[in-house]
Scaffold this active site. Structure first.
Site, PDB file in Angstrom:
ATOM      1  N   TYR A  87       0.870  -1.131  -0.012  1.00 28.66           N
ATOM      2  CA  TYR A  87      -0.071  -0.112  -0.067  1.00 28.66           C
ATOM      3  C   TYR A  87       0.943   1.395   0.079  1.00 28.66           C
ATOM      4  CZ  TYR A  87      -4.546  -2.606   0.527  1.00 28.66           C
ATOM      5  OH  TYR A  87      -5.645  -3.264   0.350  1.00 28.66           O
ATOM      6  N   PHE A 114      -6.112   7.604   6.034  1.00 25.28           N
ATOM      7  CA  PHE A 114      -6.487   6.331   6.444  1.00 25.28           C
ATOM      8  C   PHE A 114      -5.449   5.198   6.284  1.00 25.28           C
ATOM      9  CE2 PHE A 114      -7.157   6.791   1.784  1.00 25.28           C
ATOM     10  CZ  PHE A 114      -6.452   5.913   1.183  1.00 25.28           C
ATOM     11  N   ARG A 140     -11.655  -6.191 -11.479  1.00 26.77           N
ATOM     12  CA  ARG A 140     -12.115  -4.810 -10.818  1.00 26.77           C
ATOM     13  C   ARG A 140     -13.600  -4.613 -10.877  1.00 26.77           C
ATOM     14  NH1 ARG A 140      -8.821  -1.849  -7.351  1.00 26.77           N
ATOM     15  NH2 ARG A 140      -9.792  -0.024  -7.976  1.00 26.77           N
ATOM     16  N   THR A 200     -14.414   1.003  -4.777  1.00 24.53           N
ATOM     17  CA  THR A 200     -13.834   1.048  -3.339  1.00 24.53           C
ATOM     18  C   THR A 200     -14.605   1.339  -2.410  1.00 24.53           C
ATOM     19  OG1 THR A 200     -11.922   2.049  -4.577  1.00 24.53           O
ATOM     20  CG2 THR A 200     -11.684   2.065  -2.213  1.00 24.53           C
ATOM     21  N   ARG A 204     -18.226  -6.067  -3.550  1.00 26.72           N
ATOM     22  CA  ARG A 204     -18.362  -5.380  -2.750  1.00 26.72           C
ATOM     23  C   ARG A 204     -19.842  -4.781  -2.514  1.00 26.72           C
ATOM     24  NH1 ARG A 204     -12.989  -1.711  -4.271  1.00 26.72           N
ATOM     25  NH2 ARG A 204     -11.467  -2.925  -2.852  1.00 26.72           N
ATOM     26  N   HIS A 236      -9.023  -7.036  -2.210  1.00 31.12           N
ATOM     27  CA  HIS A 236      -8.032  -6.273  -2.931  1.00 31.12           C
ATOM     28  C   HIS A 236      -7.843  -6.581  -4.489  1.00 31.12           C
ATOM     29  CE1 HIS A 236      -4.637  -4.059  -4.261  1.00 31.12           C
ATOM     30  NE2 HIS A 236      -4.302  -5.113  -4.758  1.00 31.12           N
ATOM     31  N   GLU A 253       2.472  -6.647  -7.573  1.00 35.92           N
ATOM     32  CA  GLU A 253       1.820  -7.359  -6.287  1.00 35.92           C
ATOM     33  C   GLU A 253       2.094  -8.721  -6.468  1.00 35.92           C
ATOM     34  OE1 GLU A 253      -1.626  -3.462  -6.139  1.00 35.92           O
ATOM     35  OE2 GLU A 253      -2.248  -5.550  -6.758  1.00 35.92           O
TER      36      GLU A 253
HETATM   37  P1  DAT Z   1      -9.053  -0.163  -4.105  1.00 35.27           P
HETATM   38  O1  DAT Z   1      -9.018  -1.187  -3.013  1.00 35.27           O
HETATM   39  O2  DAT Z   1     -10.591  -0.079  -4.765  1.00 35.27           O
HETATM   40  O3  DAT Z   1      -7.967  -0.317  -5.284  1.00 35.27           O
HETATM   41  P2  DAT Z   1      -7.569   2.239  -3.433  1.00 35.27           P
HETATM   42  O4  DAT Z   1      -6.233   1.590  -3.869  1.00 35.27           O
HETATM   43  O5  DAT Z   1      -7.676   3.595  -3.473  1.00 35.27           O
HETATM   44  O6  DAT Z   1      -9.016   1.366  -3.577  1.00 35.27           O
HETATM   45  O7  DAT Z   1      -7.523   2.070  -1.589  1.00 35.27           O
HETATM   46  C1  DAT Z   1      -6.840   0.973  -1.066  1.00 35.27           C
HETATM   47  C2  DAT Z   1      -7.759   0.687   0.297  1.00 35.27           C
HETATM   48  O8  DAT Z   1      -7.570   1.799   1.088  1.00 35.27           O
HETATM   49  C3  DAT Z   1      -9.124   0.532   0.048  1.00 35.27           C
HETATM   50  O9  DAT Z   1      -9.598  -0.703  -0.368  1.00 35.27           O
HETATM   51  C4  DAT Z   1      -9.762   1.019   1.168  1.00 35.27           C
HETATM   52  C5  DAT Z   1      -8.795   1.885   1.817  1.00 35.27           C
HETATM   53  N1  DAT Z   1      -9.194   3.301   1.627  1.00 35.27           N
HETATM   54  C6  DAT Z   1      -9.167   4.052   0.240  1.00 35.27           C
HETATM   55  N2  DAT Z   1      -9.653   5.218   0.557  1.00 35.27           N
HETATM   56  C7  DAT Z   1     -10.063   5.300   1.662  1.00 35.27           C
HETATM   57  C8  DAT Z   1     -10.769   6.176   2.335  1.00 35.27           C
HETATM   58  N3  DAT Z   1     -11.036   7.295   1.793  1.00 35.27           N
HETATM   59  N4  DAT Z   1     -11.384   6.072   3.761  1.00 35.27           N
HETATM   60  C9  DAT Z   1     -10.708   4.794   4.143  1.00 35.27           C
HETATM   61  N5  DAT Z   1     -10.238   4.063   3.528  1.00 35.27           N
HETATM   62  C10 DAT Z   1      -9.826   4.137   2.390  1.00 35.27           C
HETATM   63 MG    MG Z   2      -6.140  -0.116  -5.032  1.00 37.40          MG
END
Ligand code: DAT
Ligand code: MG
Length: 151
Positions: free
Chosen positions: A51, A59, A87, A93, A104, A117, A128
């Site tokens: 991450y 977050f 996806r 998300t 989801r 994920h 990854e």
């Molecule tokens: P995704 O998992 O859809 O690829 P991402 O890569 O933007 O989404 O974010 C990774 C993870 O982080 C996501 O599954 C949950 C958490 N996350 C993202 N945005 C967030 C937010 N605004 N508040 C809380 N958790 C968040």
């Molecule tokens: Mg992501």
């Protein structure tokens, strides 16, 4: 069919809620091919690497503690445009914005517990996959059903 690989992971909430089977089943039924699978607890260092793009965001700390809080089911799936197909099956998300019919959208309520994920591009997928699997853990085999899934 141009085989593309993607990294999927049932997060700790999905494992605790007994949803691994349902989630794998959706991908299998769609026609994705299982190439590798591993049930494991992610080390903090690996989670921070995975991450890395979110470091510094509000977050981030809770994301790292959530993803390392219990076992996850990590997998590599293969298929034509596997990254975007998976996806789309996951949904947005924020599960409250994810359409019904997505993982989801059917099983989750909040962004911080969004069950799964999935890699967001072929480049992320490569990164990854190599973070969670050694090359020899990816299993190459002929799947006879492929001739009934792809023209
Ligand atoms: P995704 O998992 O859809 O690829 P991402 O890569 O933007 O989404 O974010 C990774 C993870 O982080 C996501 O599954 C949950 C958490 N996350 C993202 N945005 C967030 C937010 N605004 N508040 C809380 N958790 C968040
Ligand atoms: Mg992501």
């Amino acid at each position: 069919m141009a085989a593309e690989q993607t990294y999927l992971m049932v997060k700790p909430d999905g494992v605790q809620r007994g949803l691994c089977g349902d989630i794998i089943s959706r991908f299998e039924k769609r026609g994705l091919k299982i190439v590798a699978m591993k049930f494991t607890v992610i080390k903090k260092e690996t989670a921070e690497n995975h991450y890395g793009e979110h470091k510094g965001k509000g977050f981030y700390d809770s994301l790292i503690s959530y993803i390392t809080s219990g076992p996850v089911l990590a997998m590599v799936l293969e298929g034509d445009n596997a990254v975007s197909v998976c996806r789309n099956m996951m949904g947005k998300t924020n599960p409250q914005e994810a359409p019904v019919g997505t993982i989801r959208g059917d099983f989750a309520m909040v962004t911080g517990m969004n069950l799964i994920h999935g890699s967001d591009s072929p480049e992320s997928a490569k990164r990854e996959i190599s973070l969670f699997f050694r090359p020899e853990e990816l299993v190459a085999y002929k799947r006879t059903a492929d001739e009934w899934i792809y023209e």
